[in-house]
Design an enzyme around this catalytic site. Structure first.
Site, PDB file in Angstrom:
ATOM      1  N   CYS A  72       0.968  -1.220  -0.057  1.00  0.00           N
ATOM      2  CA  CYS A  72      -0.190  -0.094  -0.037  1.00  0.00           C
ATOM      3  C   CYS A  72       0.707   1.040  -0.012  1.00  0.00           C
ATOM      4  O   CYS A  72       1.903   1.124   0.617  1.00  0.00           O
ATOM      5  CB  CYS A  72      -1.073   0.108   1.183  1.00  0.00           C
ATOM      6  N   ARG A  85       4.100  -0.740  -4.661  1.00  0.00           N
ATOM      7  CA  ARG A  85       3.953  -0.951  -3.456  1.00  0.00           C
ATOM      8  C   ARG A  85       2.368  -1.973  -3.485  1.00  0.00           C
ATOM      9  O   ARG A  85       2.161  -2.322  -2.292  1.00  0.00           O
ATOM     10  CB  ARG A  85       3.693   0.178  -2.467  1.00  0.00           C
ATOM     11  N   TRP A 119      -2.699  -2.568  -1.592  1.00  0.00           N
ATOM     12  CA  TRP A 119      -2.674  -4.089  -1.836  1.00  0.00           C
ATOM     13  C   TRP A 119      -3.589  -4.608  -0.885  1.00  0.00           C
ATOM     14  O   TRP A 119      -3.328  -4.546   0.374  1.00  0.00           O
ATOM     15  CB  TRP A 119      -1.070  -4.326  -1.705  1.00  0.00           C
ATOM     16  N   ASN A 154      -2.085   2.413   5.844  1.00  0.00           N
ATOM     17  CA  ASN A 154      -1.226   1.242   5.188  1.00  0.00           C
ATOM     18  C   ASN A 154      -1.098   0.495   6.360  1.00  0.00           C
ATOM     19  O   ASN A 154      -0.667   1.138   7.582  1.00  0.00           O
ATOM     20  CB  ASN A 154       0.097   1.930   4.447  1.00  0.00           C
ATOM     21  N   GLY A 155      -1.254  -0.788   6.445  1.00  0.00           N
ATOM     22  CA  GLY A 155      -1.078  -1.567   7.750  1.00  0.00           C
ATOM     23  C   GLY A 155      -2.203  -2.586   8.124  1.00  0.00           C
ATOM     24  O   GLY A 155      -3.192  -2.551   7.241  1.00  0.00           O
ATOM     25  N   GLU A 159      16.979 -18.927  -6.851  1.00  0.00           N
ATOM     26  CA  GLU A 159      16.829 -17.292  -7.183  1.00  0.00           C
ATOM     27  C   GLU A 159      16.326 -17.069  -8.639  1.00  0.00           C
ATOM     28  O   GLU A 159      15.234 -16.673  -8.878  1.00  0.00           O
ATOM     29  CB  GLU A 159      18.142 -16.260  -7.138  1.00  0.00           C
ATOM     30  N   LYS A 161      12.528 -15.633  -9.678  1.00  0.00           N
ATOM     31  CA  LYS A 161      12.436 -14.746 -10.575  1.00  0.00           C
ATOM     32  C   LYS A 161      11.505 -15.413 -11.854  1.00  0.00           C
ATOM     33  O   LYS A 161      10.358 -14.605 -11.975  1.00  0.00           O
ATOM     34  CB  LYS A 161      13.435 -14.393 -11.442  1.00  0.00           C
ATOM     35  N   GLU A 218       7.791 -15.712 -10.227  1.00  0.00           N
ATOM     36  CA  GLU A 218       7.088 -14.042  -9.838  1.00  0.00           C
ATOM     37  C   GLU A 218       6.633 -13.503 -10.916  1.00  0.00           C
ATOM     38  O   GLU A 218       5.748 -12.788 -10.889  1.00  0.00           O
ATOM     39  CB  GLU A 218       8.364 -13.343  -9.191  1.00  0.00           C
ATOM     40  N   HIS A 268      16.531 -37.531  -5.294  1.00  0.00           N
ATOM     41  CA  HIS A 268      15.563 -38.007  -4.164  1.00  0.00           C
ATOM     42  C   HIS A 268      14.164 -37.296  -4.249  1.00  0.00           C
ATOM     43  O   HIS A 268      13.553 -37.170  -3.205  1.00  0.00           O
ATOM     44  CB  HIS A 268      16.127 -37.392  -2.701  1.00  0.00           C
ATOM     45  N   LYS A 295       6.004  -5.057  -3.466  1.00  0.00           N
ATOM     46  CA  LYS A 295       7.472  -4.833  -3.375  1.00  0.00           C
ATOM     47  C   LYS A 295       8.022  -4.606  -2.040  1.00  0.00           C
ATOM     48  O   LYS A 295       8.970  -5.331  -1.646  1.00  0.00           O
ATOM     49  CB  LYS A 295       8.179  -3.748  -4.178  1.00  0.00           C
TER      50      LYS A 295
HETATM   51  C1  G6P Z   1       8.792  -9.036  -1.501  1.00  0.00           C
HETATM   52  C2  G6P Z   1       9.102  -8.799  -2.784  1.00  0.00           C
HETATM   53  C3  G6P Z   1      10.443  -9.458  -3.073  1.00  0.00           C
HETATM   54  C4  G6P Z   1      11.662  -9.336  -1.699  1.00  0.00           C
HETATM   55  C5  G6P Z   1      10.793  -9.627  -0.582  1.00  0.00           C
HETATM   56  C6  G6P Z   1      11.725  -8.985   0.481  1.00  0.00           C
HETATM   57  O1  G6P Z   1       8.109 -10.205  -1.515  1.00  0.00           O
HETATM   58  O2  G6P Z   1       8.351  -8.911  -3.729  1.00  0.00           O
HETATM   59  O3  G6P Z   1      11.060  -9.082  -4.316  1.00  0.00           O
HETATM   60  O4  G6P Z   1      12.648 -10.113  -2.183  1.00  0.00           O
HETATM   61  O5  G6P Z   1       9.666  -8.863  -0.418  1.00  0.00           O
HETATM   62  O6  G6P Z   1      11.989  -7.841   0.613  1.00  0.00           O
HETATM   63  P1  G6P Z   1      13.112  -6.904   0.987  1.00  0.00           P
HETATM   64  O7  G6P Z   1      12.838  -5.398   0.977  1.00  0.00           O
HETATM   65  O8  G6P Z   1      12.870  -7.218   2.563  1.00  0.00           O
HETATM   66  O9  G6P Z   1      14.388  -7.323   0.521  1.00  0.00           O
END
Ligand code: G6P
Length: 608
Positions: A2, A27, A74, A100-101, A481, A485, A488, A504, A603
């Site tokens: 948010c 956000r 969000w 927000n929260g 990772e 990616k 996501e 396994h 994010k």
């Molecule tokens: C969210 C984002 C990710 C990020 C994670 C941790 O899930 O979509 O891309 O890695 O938060 O965020 P931070 O700001 O703590 O690295």
């Protein structure tokens, strides 16, 4: 998670607010809205969907005023529809609020207010807070907000207006970021500096329990108990250009291409080749204190957690200190064992992830020294840690993290060097690491220059619905990772595994419809991973291999290869992650996905 932007001044606010929301869209982006005060009282425009839809609505049905609050959402409580979008107005229409929260005790407050005849028209916890502020209002908005917040359990960053005080906005924070912006006879509140950097670079970061009252004539900072609080004014050092796309079709692609430069920014001034050593003054630790560390615990989520895993391999390998990498969300709920010799390091791009922040607070409570590795200057994690490293990646807007990851890994390489040099690492070995790190940006550029070829490979694979990613040693976290990616941004199922662990379980999935992406550059695990590639090929699996330039053996077995230049094992994650970022990016584009704003994600995740 948010985004909030609020403005008061002598100018119309609507345009500024919508522009600000666009900068905050990373956000959250399921609905958005604006409330302003003008001669008609409080007027609201809001709708489900992205900011572009709000902007279109405001073209069709304009509204303006010199005092305004705005929000991009969000959803947590209540579906992401127009009705549940913020701002929320109390039932008499006198109070409007963006939040927000999460208000955890909103049901209790709602019942109390319903008993007083209040009506609610949304499913949100936030509307209840607007009602509670109206309930406590008797001529002074900040007093009403203070009374209301005393009854609230949960987290909030809020901006509130009242029709009877049309030139005032009250903001407060507890657990959700809120920054105060100081302009020329105009003042702002926002959840992120990005929302207001076009109008001002003078900012004040509010802490939990603090409030700000802004009018066209000035600002006042206090706490919920109404005691004045003096705050430092900070100057924002980056500019608007850094949060624009600069000719790239997406922020994510721009950020992938920025990596040679951002990695340089992370290590610049922090490594000294002649000494084979590193300097990280921000850690606030003496050599003796560094030597006394018996164990390192990383706390992180998502991509930052993967960076922590790379850090684990590095620190154990070079500094011989045991390392644990914890999902921050699990750490705080399982009675972790922390002693004074444990160094706890929170890793977070945003510095606001609530799980990481809460875990870090728990570790501090237990007496650990807590450091932070963050990107956002002035973020809560940066401010609450006892020292740390800013990664200097510049603003990262794409929701899927790329340059922040490689800069976190770079910062961890420097930390490894420092810890190892206070122990047994020789100057020469330190110099080898520094040389490899300093060469990394130019080697990454060579990988980026292969983008056309990587896009062609992506075309071959874009139609598949399941992927397996394999890696060993330093590149096991890179397999994780790479899979994250892809998942996501393209909504394709992808799993990362340690290559040897495949037999396994996941081996049962392998057939020609299950592409296997193997990170198998020539490091100390090369001989072993060759066998894993053979195991996939023997089951008709399709292999896309990331190999070292000149590799023949795996190249002959694999269906497709992407090459990267040779480097030290320790630096290889920095190079190997890049083709996986580009692969995920191009597959997502080919599948028609919204790369910068993938569905359901945000994010900065400021809810538990
Ligand atoms: C969210 C984002 C990710 C990020 C994670 C941790 O899930 O979509 O891309 O890695 O938060 O965020 P931070 O700001 O703590 O690295």
């Amino acid at each position: 998670m948010c985004g909030i932007i609020a403005m008061v001044g002598h100018q119309p606010t609507s345009k500024v607010l919508v522009e600000g929301l666009k900068r905050l869209e990373y956000r959250g982006y399921d609905s958005a809205g604006v409330a302003v005060i003008n001669e008609n009282g409080i007027e609201v425009r809001k709708c489900a969907g992205k900011i572009a839809e709000l902007a279109a609505l405001m073209e069709r049905d304009p509204v303006d005023g010199h005092t305004g609050i705005a929000h991009t959402r969000w959803a947590t409580h209540g579906a992401p529809n127009t009705n549940n979008a913020h701002p929320h107005v109390s039932h008499s229409g006198s109070v409007a609020l963006v939040h927000n929260g999460i208000i955890e005790n909103y049901q209790v407050i709602k019942s109390l207010l319903e008993g007083e005849g209040y009506k609610f028209s949304t499913d949100t916890d936030s509307e209840v807070l607007a009602g509670l502020i109206q309930y406590h209002y008797s001529g002074n908005l900040e007093a009403a907000v203070q009374e209301a917040l005393k009854r609230v359990e949960g987290t909030y960053g809020i901006a509130v207006i009242h029709e009877k005080e049309p030139h005032k906005i009250v903001g407060a924070r507890n657990g959700s970021p809120l920054v105060l912006g100081l302009g020329d006879h105009e003042f702002f509140l926002a959840s992120d500096v990005a929302a207001m950097v076009a109008r001002t670079r003078q900012v004040i970061y509010l802490d939990d329990g603090e409030m700000a009252v802004i009018t066209p004539d000035g600002y006042h900072t206090c706490n919920v108990q109404n005691e004045s609080v003096a705050k430092l004014v900070h100057e924002v050092t980056w500019d608007l250009g850094q949060i624009e796309k600069g000719g790239y079709p997406h922020f994510m692609l721009k950020e992938i291409h920025e990596q040679p430069e951002t990695i340089r920014n992370t290590f610049r001034g922090r490594v000294v080749y002649e000494e084979g050593d590193a300097h990280l003054g921000g850690l606030n630790m003496t050599d003796d204190e560094l030597r006394a560390v018996k164990r390192v615990v990383f706390l992180a989520c998502g991509t930052s957690w993967h960076a922590g895993l790379v850090g684990e391999y590095m620190i154990e390998d070079y500094a011989r200190i045991p390392v644990e990498v914890e999902y921050a969300s699990e750490f705080r709920y399982r009675r972790p064992v922390i002693d004074p010799d444990t160094l706890v390091i929170a890793i977070s791009q945003s510095g606001e992830t609530v799980d990481t922040l809460s875990a870090m607070r728990e570790a501090r409570k237990q007496g650990a020294r807590v450091l932070g590795i963050t990107n956002v200057v002035g973020s809560t994690i940066a401010r609450e840690s006892q020292g740390g490293v800013y990664i200097h990646a510049g603003p990262e807007i794409g929701v899927a993290s790329t340059k922040a990851f490689s800069c976190q890994v770079t910062a961890l390489t420097i930390l490894t060097l420092l810890l190892a040099r206070t122990r047994h690492m020789s100057i020469e070995e330190g110099q080898r690491v520094i040389k490899a790190l300093q060469e990394a940006p130019q080697l990454i550029q060579q990988v980026l220059d292969q983008e056309d070829r990587i896009r062609k490979v992506a075309e071959e694979y874009a139609g598949h619905s399941n992927f397996l990613y394999l890696g060993r040693g330093y590149n096991f976290p890179i397999a994780l990772e790479g899979a994250l990616k892809l998942k996501e941004i393209s909504y394709v199922h992808a799993e990362g595994y340690p290559a040897a662990e495949m037999k396994h379980g996941p081996i049962a999935l392998i057939d020609r419809d299950m592409p296997v992406v193997v990170v198998c550059t020539q490091d100390s695990t090369y001989e072993k991973i060759k066998g894993n590639v053979q195991e996939v090929k023997a089951r008709s699996g399709r292999v896309l291999a990331i190999v070292t330039d000149g590799d023949k053996e795996i190249a002959d077995m694999a269906d497709h290869v992407i090459t990267v230049p040779p480097t030290l094992d320790l630096v290889s994650p920095l190079l190997n992650v890049v083709p996986l970022q580009l692969l995920a990016y191009h597959i997502a584009v080919l599948r028609g996905c919204n790369v910068d704003q993938p569905r359901n994600l945000a994010k900065s995740v400021t809810v538990e």
